[in-house]
Design a protein around this motif. Structure first.
Motif, PDB file in Angstrom:
ATOM      1  N   LEU A   9       0.816  -1.212   0.000  1.00  0.00           N
ATOM      2  CA  LEU A   9       0.000   0.000   0.000  1.00  0.00           C
ATOM      3  C   LEU A   9       0.852   1.265   0.000  1.00  0.00           C
ATOM      4  O   LEU A   9       2.073   1.201   0.003  1.00  0.00           O
ATOM      5  CB  LEU A   9      -0.953  -0.027   1.190  1.00  0.00           C
ATOM      6  CG  LEU A   9      -1.896  -1.245   1.231  1.00  0.00           C
ATOM      7  CD1 LEU A   9      -2.758  -1.214   2.479  1.00  0.00           C
ATOM      8  CD2 LEU A   9      -2.761  -1.311  -0.015  1.00  0.00           C
ATOM      9  N   ILE A  10       0.193   2.393   0.042  1.00  0.00           N
ATOM     10  CA  ILE A  10       0.876   3.679  -0.014  1.00  0.00           C
ATOM     11  C   ILE A  10       0.226   4.628   0.985  1.00  0.00           C
ATOM     12  O   ILE A  10      -0.992   4.609   1.177  1.00  0.00           O
ATOM     13  CB  ILE A  10       0.815   4.254  -1.441  1.00  0.00           C
ATOM     14  CG1 ILE A  10       1.628   5.530  -1.564  1.00  0.00           C
ATOM     15  CG2 ILE A  10      -0.595   4.453  -1.896  1.00  0.00           C
ATOM     16  CD1 ILE A  10       1.767   6.026  -2.990  1.00  0.00           C
ATOM     17  N   GLU A  11       1.056   5.425   1.616  1.00  0.00           N
ATOM     18  CA  GLU A  11       0.512   6.436   2.516  1.00  0.00           C
ATOM     19  C   GLU A  11      -0.161   7.508   1.674  1.00  0.00           C
ATOM     20  O   GLU A  11       0.392   7.947   0.663  1.00  0.00           O
ATOM     21  CB  GLU A  11       1.633   7.045   3.358  1.00  0.00           C
ATOM     22  CG  GLU A  11       2.261   6.040   4.320  1.00  0.00           C
ATOM     23  CD  GLU A  11       3.776   6.070   4.244  1.00  0.00           C
ATOM     24  OE1 GLU A  11       4.327   6.608   3.261  1.00  0.00           O
ATOM     25  OE2 GLU A  11       4.398   5.527   5.161  1.00  0.00           O
ATOM     26  N   VAL A  17       2.619  13.495  -4.360  1.00  0.00           N
ATOM     27  CA  VAL A  17       4.065  13.571  -4.602  1.00  0.00           C
ATOM     28  C   VAL A  17       4.435  12.694  -5.794  1.00  0.00           C
ATOM     29  O   VAL A  17       5.187  13.108  -6.680  1.00  0.00           O
ATOM     30  CB  VAL A  17       4.855  13.166  -3.333  1.00  0.00           C
ATOM     31  CG1 VAL A  17       6.343  13.045  -3.632  1.00  0.00           C
ATOM     32  CG2 VAL A  17       4.597  14.147  -2.205  1.00  0.00           C
ATOM     33  N   ILE A  18       3.890  11.491  -5.845  1.00  0.00           N
ATOM     34  CA  ILE A  18       4.186  10.575  -6.954  1.00  0.00           C
ATOM     35  C   ILE A  18       3.653  11.144  -8.262  1.00  0.00           C
ATOM     36  O   ILE A  18       4.340  11.116  -9.293  1.00  0.00           O
ATOM     37  CB  ILE A  18       3.612   9.169  -6.672  1.00  0.00           C
ATOM     38  CG1 ILE A  18       4.411   8.520  -5.536  1.00  0.00           C
ATOM     39  CG2 ILE A  18       3.634   8.299  -7.919  1.00  0.00           C
ATOM     40  CD1 ILE A  18       3.834   7.232  -5.026  1.00  0.00           C
ATOM     41  N   ILE A  64       8.666   6.740  -7.908  1.00  0.00           N
ATOM     42  CA  ILE A  64       8.097   5.909  -6.843  1.00  0.00           C
ATOM     43  C   ILE A  64       8.538   6.370  -5.466  1.00  0.00           C
ATOM     44  O   ILE A  64       7.789   6.314  -4.510  1.00  0.00           O
ATOM     45  CB  ILE A  64       8.457   4.427  -7.062  1.00  0.00           C
ATOM     46  CG1 ILE A  64       7.793   3.933  -8.338  1.00  0.00           C
ATOM     47  CG2 ILE A  64       8.028   3.581  -5.881  1.00  0.00           C
ATOM     48  CD1 ILE A  64       8.216   2.551  -8.762  1.00  0.00           C
ATOM     49  N   GLY A  65       9.759   6.857  -5.358  1.00  0.00           N
ATOM     50  CA  GLY A  65      10.237   7.337  -4.065  1.00  0.00           C
ATOM     51  C   GLY A  65      10.666   6.202  -3.149  1.00  0.00           C
ATOM     52  O   GLY A  65      10.834   5.071  -3.568  1.00  0.00           O
ATOM     53  N   ALA A  71       1.739  -0.270  -4.698  1.00  0.00           N
ATOM     54  CA  ALA A  71       0.778   0.801  -4.975  1.00  0.00           C
ATOM     55  C   ALA A  71       1.478   2.029  -5.556  1.00  0.00           C
ATOM     56  O   ALA A  71       0.969   2.657  -6.489  1.00  0.00           O
ATOM     57  CB  ALA A  71       0.018   1.175  -3.710  1.00  0.00           C
ATOM     58  N   ALA A  72       2.653   2.362  -5.029  1.00  0.00           N
ATOM     59  CA  ALA A  72       3.402   3.513  -5.550  1.00  0.00           C
ATOM     60  C   ALA A  72       3.820   3.260  -6.992  1.00  0.00           C
ATOM     61  O   ALA A  72       3.728   4.146  -7.844  1.00  0.00           O
ATOM     62  CB  ALA A  72       4.621   3.801  -4.680  1.00  0.00           C
TER      63      ALA A  72
END
Length: 174
Positions: A9-11, A17-18, A64-65, A71-72
Motif C-alpha cells: 500500500l501507499i501512505e 508527490v508521486i 516511486i520514491g 501501490a506507488a
C-alpha cells in the motif's frame, strides 16, 4: 500481515508527490528528447541501450520514491500513462506537438550527404550508410532523397522513382 500490507500500500500523503514527480520526469524526458533528438532511436548500440535502461531506473526511483511499494509503482505507471494520453490529445488539438516533435530532416539529396542537416540531426556518415544498406542499395548515388524521420527511422527514396513534392512537404531542407 501488517508488514505485508505496508509493502503493498501507499501512505495517502505520497499520492500527490508521486503524481507530481511522474509529471516532472515526463516533461523532463520530453525536453531532453527535444534537445538531444531522436538519433538514439535510429541505431541502438549497446551503450545506447545501457543509457536507456539507466534513464528508466533513475526515473522509476524518482517517481516511486522511498520506500517503493506496489501501490506507488502502479500509481507512477498510471500517472505516466495518463500524461501520455493527455499530451497525445493536446498534440492532436493544439500546436503543442510542433513544439515537442522534431520535423523530418532531408539528410541526403541526389546522392549527396547534406552535412549541416546531418549535424543538426546528430547523424554520422555511418548512420547514413547503414540506412543505404538497409534500403537494399549498393551506393549512395542510388539515393534520390533520404529523410531522417521524427521517429528515428530513415526513409529512402531511390533514384529514378517518381517523387511527388507532397511527400516532402514539411521536411526541413526539402
Amino acid at each position: 500481515m501488517e508488514r505485508f500490507l505496508d509493502e503493498l500500500l501507499i501512505e495517502p500523503w505520497r499520492i500527490p508527490v508521486i503524481i507530481a514527480t511522474a509529471t516532472g520526469i515526463y516533461l523532463g524526458f520530453m525536453v531532453l528528447a527535444k534537445l538531444f533528438g531522436s538519433r538514439i532511436l535510429l541505431a541502438m548500440t549497446a551503450s545506447d541501450a545501457v543509457i536507456i535502461i539507466m534513464f528508466g531506473a533513475v526515473a522509476g526511483r524518482v517517481i516511486i520514491g522511498h520506500p517503493p511499494t506496489l501501490a506507488a509503482g502502479l500509481l507512477g505507471l498510471a500517472s505516466l500513462m495518463v500524461l501520455e494520453a493527455a499530451f497525445g490529445t493536446l498534440r492532436r488539438f493544439t500546436g503543442w506537438g510542433r513544439l515537442l516533435n522534431r520535423r523530418p530532416v532531408l539528410v541526403v539529396s541526389e546522392g549527396t550527404m547534406l552535412l549541416d542537416a546531418m549535424r543538426t540531426a546528430h547523424l554520422s556518415r555511418t548512420d547514413v550508410l547503414t540506412a543505404v544498406r538497409r534500403a537494399g542499395l549498393g551506393s549512395l548515388s542510388q539515393v534520390q532523397a533520404m529523410v531522417f524521420e521524427p521517429t528515428g527511422t530513415m526513409s529512402v527514396i531511390r533514384t529514378g522513382q517518381p517523387l511527388d513534392p507532397e511527400v516532402l512537404r514539411g521536411v526541413r531542407g526539402a
